[in-house]
Design a protein around this motif. Structure first.
Motif, mmCIF file in Angstrom:
data_model
loop_
_atom_site.group_PDB
_atom_site.id
_atom_site.type_symbol
_atom_site.label_atom_id
_atom_site.label_comp_id
_atom_site.label_asym_id
_atom_site.label_seq_id
_atom_site.Cartn_x
_atom_site.Cartn_y
_atom_site.Cartn_z
ATOM 1 N N GLU A 297 -9.430 0.570 10.010
ATOM 2 C CA GLU A 297 -8.039 0.721 9.574
ATOM 3 C C GLU A 297 -7.584 2.175 9.627
ATOM 4 N N VAL A 298 -8.421 3.091 9.201
ATOM 5 C CA VAL A 298 -8.038 4.510 9.240
ATOM 6 C C VAL A 298 -7.782 4.954 10.682
ATOM 7 N N LEU A 299 -8.676 4.585 11.571
ATOM 8 C CA LEU A 299 -8.503 4.993 12.970
ATOM 9 C C LEU A 299 -7.292 4.310 13.594
ATOM 10 N N ALA A 300 -7.065 3.056 13.261
ATOM 11 C CA ALA A 300 -5.908 2.350 13.811
ATOM 12 C C ALA A 300 -4.598 2.987 13.355
ATOM 13 N N ASN A 301 -4.500 3.293 12.067
ATOM 14 C CA ASN A 301 -3.253 3.845 11.558
ATOM 15 C C ASN A 301 -2.998 5.257 12.060
ATOM 16 N N ARG A 302 -4.050 6.052 12.183
ATOM 17 C CA ARG A 302 -3.841 7.394 12.752
ATOM 18 C C ARG A 302 -3.511 7.305 14.240
ATOM 19 N N ALA A 303 -4.137 6.364 14.945
ATOM 20 C CA ALA A 303 -3.827 6.180 16.369
ATOM 21 C C ALA A 303 -2.372 5.739 16.549
ATOM 22 N N LEU A 304 -1.879 4.906 15.642
ATOM 23 C CA LEU A 304 -0.475 4.505 15.710
ATOM 24 C C LEU A 304 0.451 5.716 15.593
ATOM 25 N N LEU B 187 0.849 -1.196 0.000
ATOM 26 C CA LEU B 187 0.000 0.000 0.000
ATOM 27 C C LEU B 187 0.878 1.237 0.000
ATOM 28 N N PRO B 188 0.432 2.306 -0.639
ATOM 29 C CA PRO B 188 1.177 3.571 -0.527
ATOM 30 C C PRO B 188 1.186 4.026 0.930
ATOM 31 N N ASP B 189 2.311 4.508 1.396
ATOM 32 C CA ASP B 189 2.409 4.870 2.805
ATOM 33 C C ASP B 189 1.585 6.113 3.142
ATOM 34 N N THR B 190 1.113 6.808 2.108
ATOM 35 C CA THR B 190 0.231 7.959 2.352
ATOM 36 C C THR B 190 -1.173 7.518 2.752
ATOM 37 N N ALA B 191 -1.504 6.263 2.484
ATOM 38 C CA ALA B 191 -2.860 5.781 2.763
ATOM 39 C C ALA B 191 -3.002 5.438 4.239
ATOM 40 N N TYR B 192 -4.098 5.913 4.832
ATOM 41 C CA TYR B 192 -4.412 5.544 6.217
ATOM 42 C C TYR B 192 -5.292 4.300 6.257
ATOM 43 N N VAL C 256 -9.523 7.441 20.526
ATOM 44 C CA VAL C 256 -10.446 8.562 20.716
ATOM 45 C C VAL C 256 -9.906 9.815 20.046
ATOM 46 N N GLN C 257 -8.609 10.073 20.178
ATOM 47 C CA GLN C 257 -8.027 11.255 19.532
ATOM 48 C C GLN C 257 -8.121 11.150 18.017
ATOM 49 N N ALA C 258 -7.848 9.976 17.485
ATOM 50 C CA ALA C 258 -7.965 9.779 16.031
ATOM 51 C C ALA C 258 -9.401 10.000 15.574
ATOM 52 N N ALA C 259 -10.353 9.481 16.341
ATOM 53 C CA ALA C 259 -11.766 9.669 16.002
ATOM 54 C C ALA C 259 -12.140 11.148 16.026
ATOM 55 N N ASN C 260 -11.662 11.867 17.030
ATOM 56 C CA ASN C 260 -11.967 13.301 17.113
ATOM 57 C C ASN C 260 -11.416 14.057 15.913
ATOM 58 N N GLU C 261 -10.234 13.674 15.464
ATOM 59 C CA GLU C 261 -9.646 14.345 14.298
ATOM 60 C C GLU C 261 -10.520 14.131 13.063
ATOM 61 N N VAL C 262 -10.979 12.908 12.873
ATOM 62 C CA VAL C 262 -11.849 12.630 11.721
ATOM 63 C C VAL C 262 -13.151 13.414 11.848
ATOM 64 N N LEU C 263 -13.734 13.434 13.035
ATOM 65 C CA LEU C 263 -14.984 14.174 13.240
ATOM 66 C C LEU C 263 -14.796 15.670 13.010
ATOM 67 N N GLY D 144 -12.904 16.817 10.649
ATOM 68 C CA GLY D 144 -12.684 17.062 9.223
ATOM 69 C C GLY D 144 -11.418 16.498 8.632
ATOM 70 N N LYS D 145 -10.558 15.865 9.427
ATOM 71 C CA LYS D 145 -9.317 15.333 8.886
ATOM 72 C C LYS D 145 -9.532 13.934 8.314
ATOM 73 N N LEU D 146 -8.693 13.582 7.350
ATOM 74 C CA LEU D 146 -8.652 12.234 6.756
ATOM 75 C C LEU D 146 -9.970 11.816 6.107
ATOM 76 N N ARG D 147 -10.788 12.768 5.738
ATOM 77 C CA ARG D 147 -12.086 12.400 5.163
ATOM 78 C C ARG D 147 -11.940 11.732 3.797
ATOM 79 N N ASP D 148 -10.828 11.964 3.130
ATOM 80 C CA ASP D 148 -10.622 11.349 1.820
ATOM 81 C C ASP D 148 -10.163 9.897 1.920
ATOM 82 N N GLN D 149 -10.048 9.386 3.119
ATOM 83 C CA GLN D 149 -9.573 8.028 3.317
ATOM 84 C C GLN D 149 -10.705 7.001 3.394
ATOM 85 N N PHE D 150 -11.927 7.471 3.349
ATOM 86 C CA PHE D 150 -13.081 6.562 3.399
ATOM 87 C C PHE D 150 -13.558 6.374 1.962
ATOM 88 N N VAL D 151 -13.164 5.252 1.383
ATOM 89 C CA VAL D 151 -13.143 5.150 -0.073
ATOM 90 C C VAL D 151 -13.916 3.974 -0.656
#
Length: 467
Positions: free
Chosen positions: A111-118, A19-24, A77-84, A86-93
């Motif tokens: 996967e998006v939340l796990a990778n951002r949490a990491l 996977l491209p490393d830019t992908a969450y 929780v922090q990753a979820a708050n970031e998405v809520l 407006g961040k990483l919205r282009d990752q839900f594909v």
């Protein structure tokens, strides 16, 4: 920083993928992208919000119950708050039309939340030994209880954000026009033929009442969405969940969306039956049907300007023809009907999908999720637009309304109790054949005296609604 040209390798039960490393998102999302190039439609933002809110609530609950460590809980929780926010919205594909039950979209969220949490923990994306999409973000959960809960949460969010404010605004706009036009008398029409006189203001007041009653119906139906099957896990038995999990997560979600949510008394039933969604969809279809009727009424009353009713003027918002200069069309009303037809179609699709479940699961939930939430949002947007650009600027052609009302043969109806139905019918027929007014013929035939006739044919009195 992430190198845009770098790649990482992830592994699932089927093997390794790059996977491209830019992908969450991760390997399961990648497989879904490849498997479902169907429509180009991506998950609705409100649906993403609903899923992420569930993940936030479950991370909090599982952290409190010591099912996952506080460090991992806080990172999710922090990753979820970031998405809520407006961040990483282009990752839900993942395409709307996907694997049954919504597993593909569900894993996309995990996967998006796990990778951002990491990353929040100072680690790298894909190091699932430390924080795993399935074992941590999805702890105590299954697609089978998360997705029906997400449809519930998404529906409630869409109603509060879109439809309820739109309906309230349209009702206010209609009531304002009812007051403005209360003294305007026009000819009623039944079967598209002349009927007894009515007040233009009362037409708008009736429409406001119709929408008010639909608002109540929808609010009543939406109460079904507040009963959650979350905590049922894979089949409604609560396998791999803490005994207090379903109660605590319902409390947390209630606070997050400010709704009185509660666990279902029977988690298996809540996961299997799509009846709450069918109920809400049916109330939307019902509203759509009346919105079509109202939009058609507006178009008829505005028809013309020389060869139609033209009793009202809808606000012109754009040129109406590519070839006929000076033409303005009732475009807001036309748009309203088209959207309402779509909502009715979605309702049919939801009904088919809802009955297509087998045993412990309905695998058609992705379709229900998209169609229900989309119905709420496009209907809300439509009603708001119609009120703002269609209803608020309406003006009445008072002279034309009065001329039609005074010239209507249906005025003869008021004579029934004075000269009898058959005499009244004879008067109407003669008026139509000779062009004489009803008043002339009644007086010529000596059926009534002038004073009584004037009282009976008083348009103000005839068009007055009962208290």
């Amino acid at each position: 920083m992430t190198n845009p040209e770098a790649y990482r390798v992830e592994q699932d039960s089927m093997g390794d993928r790059q996977l491209p490393d830019t992908a969450y998102y991760g390997i399961q999302t990648l497989r879904a992208i490849e498997n479902f190039p169907i429509s180009g439609l991506k998950p609705l933002p409100t649906y993403v919000d609903a899923c992420v809110l569930i993940k936030k609530a479950t991370a909090i609950a599982n952290g409190e119950l010591n099912c996952i460590t506080p460090e991992i809980s806080q990172a999710i929780v922090q990753a979820a708050n970031e998405v809520l926010n407006g961040k990483l919205r282009d990752q839900f594909v993942v395409d709307v039309y996907q694997a049954g039950a919504g597993t593909s979209h569900h894993m996309n969220v995990n996967e998006v939340l796990a990778n951002r949490a990491l990353e929040i923990l100072g680690d790298v994306k894909g190091n699932y030994k430390r924080l795993n999409p399935n074992d941590h973000v999805n702890y105590g959960q299954s697609t089978n209880d998360v997705i029906p809960t997400a449809i519930r949460i998404g529906g409630l969010l869409a109603l509060e954000r879109s439809l309820y404010p739109a309906l309230s605004g349209a009702i206010t706009a209609l009531e304002a026009k009812a007051q403005e036009f209360q003294d305007v008398i026009r000819s009623g029409r039944t079967h598209l033929q002349d009927a007894v006189p009515v007040r233009l203001g009362d037409n708008f007041r009736a429409w406001a009442q119709i929408l008010s009653e639909h608002l109540i119906r929808i609010e009543t139906a939406s109460k079904d969405l507040m009963i959650l099957g979350l905590g049922g896990s894979a089949a409604g038995t609560g396998l791999n969940t803490h005994p207090q999990y379903r109660f605590r997560v319902a409390e947390i979600l209630s606070d997050l969306i400010d709704q009185p949510l509660r666990p279902a008394p029977n988690l298996m039933a809540a996961m299997q039956s799509m009846a709450p969604f069918v109920n809400v969809s049916g109330s939307l279809r019902n509203l759509a049907q009346d919105c079509v009727k109202i939009s058609h009424d507006l178009r008829l009353l505005d028809s013309g300007p020389k060869t139609g009713f033209k009793e009202i003027q809808l606000p012109p918002v754009q040129p109406g023809s590519s070839i006929m200069p000076g033409k303005y069309n009732p475009v807001m009303a036309e748009m309203t009907s088209q959207v309402c037809f779509q909502v009715m179609g979605y309702d049919t699709a939801i009904a088919f999908a809802a009955q297509a479940g087998q045993l412990e699961l309905n695998v058609m939930m992705p379709l229900i999720a998209y169609d229900l939430i989309h119905s709420i949002e496009i209907l809300g947007n439509t009603i708001a637009a119609l009120a703002e650009k269609g209803i608020k600027g309406i003006t009445a052609n008072r002279d034309r309304c009065l001329a039609y009302a005074e010239g209507s043969l249906a005025l003869v109806t008021a004579l029934n109790t004075h000269i009898g139905y058959l005499n009244a019918a004879t008067v109407a027929k003669e008026s139509l054949e000779t062009g004489k007014s009803l008043r002339e013929i009644v007086l010529e035939r000596g059926l009534m005296d002038a004073k009584t006739l004037a009282e009976v044919l008083n348009l103000e009195q005839m068009s007055q609604l009962p208290d």
